[in-house]
Scaffold this motif. Structure first.
Motif, PDB file in Angstrom:
ATOM      1  N   ALA A   1       0.849  -1.063   0.234  1.00 23.00           N
ATOM      2  CA  ALA A   1      -0.003   0.026  -0.142  1.00 23.00           C
ATOM      3  C   ALA A   1       0.770   1.028   0.028  1.00 23.00           C
ATOM      4  N   GLN A   2       1.937   1.239   0.632  1.00 20.19           N
ATOM      5  CA  GLN A   2       2.833   2.488   0.708  1.00 20.19           C
ATOM      6  C   GLN A   2       3.604   2.715  -0.702  1.00 20.19           C
ATOM      7  N   VAL A   3       3.949   1.556  -1.141  1.00 19.97           N
ATOM      8  CA  VAL A   3       4.508   1.564  -2.457  1.00 19.97           C
ATOM      9  C   VAL A   3       3.491   2.394  -3.504  1.00 19.97           C
ATOM     10  N   LEU A   4       2.288   1.771  -3.380  1.00 19.79           N
ATOM     11  CA  LEU A   4       1.067   2.333  -4.191  1.00 19.79           C
ATOM     12  C   LEU A   4       0.803   3.898  -3.849  1.00 19.79           C
TER      13      LEU A   4
ATOM     14  N   PHE B   1       1.214   5.254 -15.836  1.00 23.19           N
ATOM     15  CA  PHE B   1       0.764   4.826 -14.606  1.00 23.19           C
ATOM     16  C   PHE B   1       0.929   3.393 -14.078  1.00 23.19           C
ATOM     17  N   SER B   2       0.642   2.630 -15.221  1.00 27.19           N
ATOM     18  CA  SER B   2       0.661   1.152 -14.910  1.00 27.19           C
ATOM     19  C   SER B   2       2.292   0.934 -15.017  1.00 27.19           C
ATOM     20  N   TYR B   3       2.894   1.358 -15.985  1.00 25.66           N
ATOM     21  CA  TYR B   3       4.236   1.096 -15.867  1.00 25.66           C
ATOM     22  C   TYR B   3       5.039   1.469 -14.405  1.00 25.66           C
TER      23      TYR B   3
ATOM     24  N   VAL C   1       6.764  -1.750  -7.718  1.00 26.27           N
ATOM     25  CA  VAL C   1       6.741  -2.841  -6.944  1.00 26.27           C
ATOM     26  C   VAL C   1       7.879  -3.731  -7.140  1.00 26.27           C
ATOM     27  N   MET C   2       8.520  -3.748  -8.353  1.00 18.03           N
ATOM     28  CA  MET C   2       9.572  -4.578  -8.381  1.00 18.03           C
ATOM     29  C   MET C   2      10.900  -3.960  -7.553  1.00 18.03           C
ATOM     30  N   LEU C   3      11.156  -2.677  -7.835  1.00 22.71           N
ATOM     31  CA  LEU C   3      12.236  -2.116  -7.092  1.00 22.71           C
ATOM     32  C   LEU C   3      12.061  -2.493  -5.428  1.00 22.71           C
ATOM     33  N   ASN C   4      10.659  -2.177  -4.893  1.00 25.34           N
ATOM     34  CA  ASN C   4      10.574  -2.578  -3.460  1.00 25.34           C
ATOM     35  C   ASN C   4      10.970  -4.085  -3.305  1.00 25.34           C
ATOM     36  N   ALA C   5      10.576  -4.782  -4.312  1.00 25.22           N
ATOM     37  CA  ALA C   5      10.892  -6.150  -3.929  1.00 25.22           C
ATOM     38  C   ALA C   5      12.219  -6.540  -4.355  1.00 25.22           C
TER      39      ALA C   5
END
Length: 453
Positions: free
Chosen positions: A16-19, A88-90, A96-100
């Motif tokens: 949620a914080q990433v989004l 926005f989708s990109y 999300v990938m950077l966070n993971a």
């Protein structure tokens, strides 16, 4: 036990914080893209209630993340111009990938900039299709990731194989030669595509987003005014962000009629501020709707509007059926508080023939069953209506190709389609024996659409 249960849901909070920061970054693109934390939290709470339940924690976490991510996408997309929806989708996919830790910051930056030259590349092979710029970028890619090491040497060793990718009509779908497709990631494929065929990066990003998030994240849902209304409250205005050729009033008047609500409209400009304030205060008590058009033309009155909304337009003080609708072109002077708390709606021709056709069939008057089923010549009506909607989508889609589509960016709009559809229904009913193709062709091609050329 409570602390242990709370800790189990940390992955959802992390997503949620990433989004949230993905959404807050949109304000850097366009001043009208403003979203508040309370709005985001309210959407998250609703997603918790609406998402699929499960006794298995891992399964419940996936349901929560998936449901909220798509719910946020749908809510944000209706307030974005078409050109920014894929962006926005990109942005969501890469953040999300950077966070993971599934993507390196350097690779994400390289896609945007093409990298920084720290040393001169070796001599370029003798190939007409391989430009100096492409060769230099391939050389920079070679030091970006272990999977891409020696990339420029691979290209030099098998120029013919890479030329096939360069010459392909769909290089974003072509298999990368020399075994690269087996060892590089989907994002690294984008980096290669950027170096070899920069013009196809957008198409490649669509495939990348579909692979990471799913097909639905590259197919924005059509505008649903009823859903926008359901998400609004008496204290949160509904804001139409205008684009050239768009006019939401026809759609809004039809929706107000369906809801059985009186609607008053004020076109803002010099001296119209007090009239608008009076109309709002009357509607507070009556429970009617007020539309303030062209807010970008009343910059000096915007602080007054913001004050009325903050101090008077409050739940419990006004009628529960009251709604405030605003229309404005993008403006730096539009009150940020209204943008953050309001429901923003962009009415614009969608990208792609299928999306445009879908929108036409969901728009007035075609969406009205009484109108759609009233034509006496059912077979001819349905076939010609589809042809008309396809033609409308076709002429609008050509506008996105610049001078290759139309030398002049003609503003073909929904009003052209509406009048053509009504004329089609009228002529089919008036001539039951024979379909008047000449008259229909003249009215549609020469008058309604051709009149703009």
């Amino acid at each position: 036990k409570i602390d242990a249960a709370r800790q189990g849901y940390v992955p959802v909070a992390d997503r949620a914080q990433v989004l949230f920061f993905c959404v807050s970054d949109l304000g850097n693109i366009e001043p009208m893209y403003q979203y508040s934390l309370p709005w985001f939290v309210d959407l998250f709470v609703r997603s918790i209630a609406a998402s699929e339940k499960s006794d298995d924690l891992a399964e419940r976490l996936e349901h929560l993340k998936s449901h909220f991510q798509y719910s946020l996408y749908c809510n944000v997309c209706r307030s974005l111009f078409e050109k920014d929806k894929l962006l926005f989708s990109y942005h969501v996919a890469t953040r999300v990938m950077l966070n993971a830790n599934e993507l390196e910051e350097a690779q994400a930056r390289h896609l945007l900039t093409g990298g920084v030259a720290l040393e001169d590349p070796p001599p370029k092979p003798n190939a007409a299709w391989l430009s100096d710029k492409t060769w230099a970028e391939l050389f920079r890619l070679s030091s970006l990731a272990p999977e891409l090491e020696g990339e420029h040497e691979l290209v030099a060793a098998d120029l013919d194989a890479f030329k096939e990718v360069y010459d392909s009509n769909t290089p974003e779908r072509s298999e990368m030669p020399c075994g690269l497709h087996e060892r590089i990631t989907s994002f690294q494929r984008l980096l290669l595509l950027r170096a070899i065929r920069l013009d196809k990066v957008e198409a490649g990003i669509s495939l990348f987003v579909a692979d990471r998030l799913g097909e639905r994240f590259i197919e924005p849902p059509p505008l649903n005014l009823a859903a926008c209304y359901a998400d609004s409250t008496v204290s949160a205005p509904l804001i139409f962000v205008l684009s050239p050729g768009s006019d939401p009033m026809t759609m809004l008047l039809k929706f107000a009629s369906d809801q059985g609500v009186q609607i008053d409209s004020v076109s803002l400009g010099q001296g119209q501020g007090p009239i608008a304030a009076k109309a709002m205060r009357a509607a507070f008590q009556a429970g009617s709707w007020v539309v303030l058009q062209n807010c970008h033309l009343a910059v000096s009155w915007m602080p007054t509007l913001e004050k009325i909304c903050e101090q008077e337009m409050l739940a419990g003080k006004v009628h529960e059926r009251f709604r405030l609708w605003l229309t404005s072109y993008p403006s730096l002077h539009f009150p940020v508080a209204l943008l953050q708390g309001g429901v923003k709606i962009v009415q614009e021709a969608p990208k792609g023939l299928r999306a445009n056709l879908t929108r036409s069939y969901l728009a007035d008057p075609i969406s009205d069953p009484a109108f759609f089923d009233a034509c006496t010549k059912e077979t001819e009506w349905r076939r010609l209506l589809f042809g008309l909607c396809f033609f409308h989508a076709f002429v609008q889609e050509r506008c996105s190709f610049g001078p290759l589509g139309w030398n002049i960016p003609y503003a073909f709009s929904d009003s052209d389609l509406r009048i053509s559809v009504r004329q089609l229904a009228m002529f089919l009913d008036e001539y039951p024996e024979e379909t008047p193709f000449k008259a229909l062709r003249y009215l549609t091609a020469e008058c309604n659409y051709g009149g703009r050329v």
